[in-house]
Design a protein around this motif. Structure first.
Motif, PDB file in Angstrom:
ATOM      1  N   PRO A  28     -10.488  32.249 -25.376  1.00 36.08           N
ATOM      2  CA  PRO A  28     -10.608  33.590 -25.955  1.00 36.08           C
ATOM      3  C   PRO A  28      -9.840  34.614 -25.113  1.00 36.08           C
ATOM      4  N   PRO A  29      -9.320  35.668 -25.726  1.00 39.14           N
ATOM      5  CA  PRO A  29      -8.558  36.684 -24.986  1.00 39.14           C
ATOM      6  C   PRO A  29      -9.342  37.338 -23.862  1.00 39.14           C
ATOM      7  N   SER A  30     -10.679  37.334 -23.961  1.00 39.82           N
ATOM      8  CA  SER A  30     -11.516  37.979 -22.940  1.00 39.82           C
ATOM      9  C   SER A  30     -11.787  37.085 -21.733  1.00 39.82           C
ATOM     10  N   HIS A  31     -11.378  35.814 -21.793  1.00 42.69           N
ATOM     11  CA  HIS A  31     -11.641  34.908 -20.681  1.00 42.69           C
ATOM     12  C   HIS A  31     -10.797  35.310 -19.470  1.00 42.69           C
ATOM     13  N   PRO A  32     -11.358  35.193 -18.231  1.00 43.85           N
ATOM     14  CA  PRO A  32     -10.606  35.581 -17.033  1.00 43.85           C
ATOM     15  C   PRO A  32      -9.234  34.906 -16.901  1.00 43.85           C
ATOM     16  N   ILE A  33      -9.115  33.643 -17.317  1.00 50.25           N
ATOM     17  CA  ILE A  33      -7.813  32.983 -17.209  1.00 50.25           C
ATOM     18  C   ILE A  33      -6.773  33.688 -18.069  1.00 50.25           C
ATOM     19  N   VAL A  34      -7.214  34.235 -19.200  1.00 51.79           N
ATOM     20  CA  VAL A  34      -6.269  34.905 -20.095  1.00 51.79           C
ATOM     21  C   VAL A  34      -6.020  36.341 -19.648  1.00 51.79           C
ATOM     22  N   LYS A  35      -7.090  37.150 -19.612  1.00 53.59           N
ATOM     23  CA  LYS A  35      -6.895  38.579 -19.363  1.00 53.59           C
ATOM     24  C   LYS A  35      -6.529  38.906 -17.922  1.00 53.59           C
ATOM     25  N   ASP A  36      -6.970  38.080 -16.964  1.00 55.84           N
ATOM     26  CA  ASP A  36      -6.738  38.390 -15.555  1.00 55.84           C
ATOM     27  C   ASP A  36      -5.693  37.494 -14.889  1.00 55.84           C
ATOM     28  N   VAL A  37      -5.203  36.484 -15.609  1.00 56.94           N
ATOM     29  CA  VAL A  37      -4.188  35.595 -15.039  1.00 56.94           C
ATOM     30  C   VAL A  37      -2.953  35.522 -15.933  1.00 56.94           C
ATOM     31  N   MET A  38      -3.126  35.067 -17.176  1.00 51.40           N
ATOM     32  CA  MET A  38      -1.974  34.887 -18.059  1.00 51.40           C
ATOM     33  C   MET A  38      -1.304  36.217 -18.413  1.00 51.40           C
ATOM     34  N   VAL A  39      -2.086  37.217 -18.766  1.00 51.01           N
ATOM     35  CA  VAL A  39      -1.515  38.510 -19.155  1.00 51.01           C
ATOM     36  C   VAL A  39      -0.790  39.160 -17.973  1.00 51.01           C
ATOM     37  N   PRO A  40      -1.381  39.230 -16.770  1.00 52.43           N
ATOM     38  CA  PRO A  40      -0.638  39.775 -15.631  1.00 52.43           C
ATOM     39  C   PRO A  40       0.596  38.948 -15.266  1.00 52.43           C
ATOM     40  N   TRP A  41       0.495  37.607 -15.399  1.00 53.70           N
ATOM     41  CA  TRP A  41       1.659  36.768 -15.108  1.00 53.70           C
ATOM     42  C   TRP A  41       2.783  37.055 -16.093  1.00 53.70           C
ATOM     43  N   LYS A  42       2.458  37.204 -17.347  1.00 52.46           N
ATOM     44  CA  LYS A  42       3.450  37.559 -18.376  1.00 52.46           C
ATOM     45  C   LYS A  42       4.169  38.854 -17.984  1.00 52.46           C
ATOM     46  N   ALA A  43       3.391  39.870 -17.606  1.00 55.06           N
ATOM     47  CA  ALA A  43       3.977  41.152 -17.221  1.00 55.06           C
ATOM     48  C   ALA A  43       4.853  41.001 -15.975  1.00 55.06           C
ATOM     49  N   ALA A  44       4.395  40.192 -15.022  1.00 57.44           N
ATOM     50  CA  ALA A  44       5.150  39.991 -13.778  1.00 57.44           C
ATOM     51  C   ALA A  44       6.478  39.285 -14.046  1.00 57.44           C
ATOM     52  N   VAL A  45       6.463  38.293 -14.942  1.00 51.95           N
ATOM     53  CA  VAL A  45       7.702  37.581 -15.301  1.00 51.95           C
ATOM     54  C   VAL A  45       8.700  38.536 -15.939  1.00 51.95           C
ATOM     55  N   GLU A  46       8.219  39.341 -16.865  1.00 50.13           N
ATOM     56  CA  GLU A  46       9.106  40.247 -17.574  1.00 50.13           C
ATOM     57  C   GLU A  46       9.679  41.309 -16.647  1.00 50.13           C
ATOM     58  N   GLU A  47       8.869  41.754 -15.681  1.00 51.51           N
ATOM     59  CA  GLU A  47       9.369  42.726 -14.709  1.00 51.51           C
ATOM     60  C   GLU A  47      10.351  42.070 -13.741  1.00 51.51           C
ATOM     61  N   ALA A  48      10.001  40.879 -13.245  1.00 49.55           N
ATOM     62  CA  ALA A  48      10.851  40.207 -12.255  1.00 49.55           C
ATOM     63  C   ALA A  48      12.217  39.838 -12.837  1.00 49.55           C
ATOM     64  N   THR A  49      12.250  39.500 -14.127  1.00 55.05           N
ATOM     65  CA  THR A  49      13.517  39.119 -14.771  1.00 55.05           C
ATOM     66  C   THR A  49      14.198  40.320 -15.422  1.00 55.05           C
ATOM     67  N   GLU A  50      13.648  41.498 -15.220  1.00 48.96           N
ATOM     68  CA  GLU A  50      14.204  42.735 -15.781  1.00 48.96           C
ATOM     69  C   GLU A  50      14.350  42.630 -17.303  1.00 48.96           C
ATOM     70  N   GLY A  51      13.375  41.973 -17.921  1.00 47.46           N
ATOM     71  CA  GLY A  51      13.342  41.870 -19.368  1.00 47.46           C
ATOM     72  C   GLY A  51      14.194  40.767 -19.964  1.00 47.46           C
ATOM     73  N   ARG A  52      14.884  40.027 -19.115  1.00 40.10           N
ATOM     74  CA  ARG A  52      15.719  38.939 -19.644  1.00 40.10           C
ATOM     75  C   ARG A  52      14.874  37.783 -20.157  1.00 40.10           C
ATOM     76  N   VAL A  53      13.655  37.654 -19.635  1.00 43.95           N
ATOM     77  CA  VAL A  53      12.717  36.628 -20.087  1.00 43.95           C
ATOM     78  C   VAL A  53      11.430  37.319 -20.495  1.00 43.95           C
ATOM     79  N   THR A  54      10.971  37.039 -21.704  1.00 45.29           N
ATOM     80  CA  THR A  54       9.688  37.563 -22.175  1.00 45.29           C
ATOM     81  C   THR A  54       8.749  36.388 -22.435  1.00 45.29           C
ATOM     82  N   VAL A  55       7.467  36.667 -22.423  1.00 48.11           N
ATOM     83  CA  VAL A  55       6.449  35.633 -22.638  1.00 48.11           C
ATOM     84  C   VAL A  55       5.601  36.035 -23.836  1.00 48.11           C
TER      85      VAL A  55
END
Length: 332
Positions: A28-55
């Motif tokens: 579920p979207p409210s699970h810690p693995i999703v909201k506190d791990v996957m979502v922040p990781w997605k944002a970190a990837v997109e920032e680190a790649t300057e938008g060249r990679v999206t998740v």
């Protein structure tokens, strides 16, 4: 006008050329693995790649939890995560991170796990077809029950306990309980229907799956009765198609950084879960005498697991000592 059109075409070209990684999510979207791990990781990837990679975190999973490794390895999904224990016997080295008594902090255990994985366990070659982005564990698992006195180990003996498989199954058996393997999502149904007497769970999961209104006793073990190990992986061919710059950028927010992120999320969720149980669940913390009894019952399980891990070509005892030292260092 031509200048504006040219600028628009350049922007469009940038959008089209962006790499999109599809992440299959079964929680579920409210699970810690999703909201506190996957979502922040997605944002970190997109920032680190300057938008060249999206998740793209998919709204619905591409298969059941136990199939998620193969979904990534076969390229059905670009990125997946799951628990190694969902496919018994496949990931022997993961049992190192699931052993009893490792530690009270998921962050410390997860960071140590990644470091030992990178330096020792990866050599076993268990993760063919994928790029391993991270490994981590949830918080220490404890015993909870309804209508049983858990002030002594006798209260666990004979109890039917829901487990997710892996180390939890062996621990329940060694304690004299009857393990009932089932997905965590079925826990409420099993307990409310009287199919099982209780469960082996970390604090977070008791409240997340709404079991705090069903359970009335808990048995907390310093260091934990077990942990559950998780993998986070990407299809290897998809990874190889990324530029070296984007690979380096994703690596910078994965590996130890991802393991630490996941561990912190579990620790915070466990702390909140434990607080939520106050006044609802009578919690018994294992005494020194009870810990001695637990070691007598569980140390043989640990030895057997180390022997099993060793069949993968890893010096399991050295890896465990290394991991314990790293956990201690992280816990200071």
């Amino acid at each position: 006008m031509l200048t504006g059109v040219a600028a628009g075409l350049i922007a469009l070209a940038g959008t089209v050329s962006a790499e999109t990684l599809r992440l299959s999510n079964w929680l579920p979207p409210s699970h810690p693995i999703v909201k506190d791990v996957m979502v922040p990781w997605k944002a970190a990837v997109e920032e680190a790649t300057e938008g060249r990679v999206t998740v793209q975190i998919l709204d619905a999973p591409l298969g059941p939890p136990h199939a998620h490794y193969d979904l990534a390895a076969n390229g059905v999904a670009d990125v997946t995560f799951s628990a190694q224990a969902y496919t018994p016997g496949r990931f022997k080295t993961a049992m190192l991170a699931e052993l009893p008594f490792l530690g009270d902090s998921a962050e410390a255990v997860s960071v140590a796990y990644w470091q030992v994985f990178e330096e020792r366990l990866a050599a076993a070659g268990e993760y063919a077809g994928v790029k391993v982005l991270g490994v981590f564990t949830h918080g220490p698992g404890h015993a909870f029950a309804k209508g049983r006195d858990l002030s002594s180990l006798d209260g666990i003996a004979g109890a039917k306990l829901r487990v997710g498989g892996g180390m939890a199954n062996d621990v329940a058996t060694a304690l004299g309980a009857v393990p009932v393997q089932s997905p965590s999502s079925k826990a409420y149904e099993l307990i409310s229907g009287g199919v099982v007497d209780g469960i082996l769970f970390p604090f977070e999961s008791v409240t997340f799956f709404r079991l705090d209104g069903l359970l009335d006793q808990g048995f907390e073990v310093p260091g934990g009765l077990y942990n559950t190990s998780f993998f986070f992986v990407m299809n290897e061919r998809r990874w190889n198609r990324l530029s070296e710059a984007d690979q380096a950028a994703i690596d910078s927010v994965s590996g130890e950084a991802l393991s630490r992120l996941a561990g912190k999320a579990w620790d915070e969720a466990d702390a909140a879960g434990r607080s939520a149980l106050e006044g609802q669940v009578e919690l018994h913390v294992a005494t020194e005498e009870q810990m001695e009894g637990l070691h007598q019952m569980l140390d043989p399980v640990i030895d057997a697991k180390l022997d099993e891990i060793a069949t993968s070509g890893i010096d399991a005892k050295a890896a465990l000592e290394d991991m314990k030292a790293r956990i201690a260092a992280e816990s200071e």
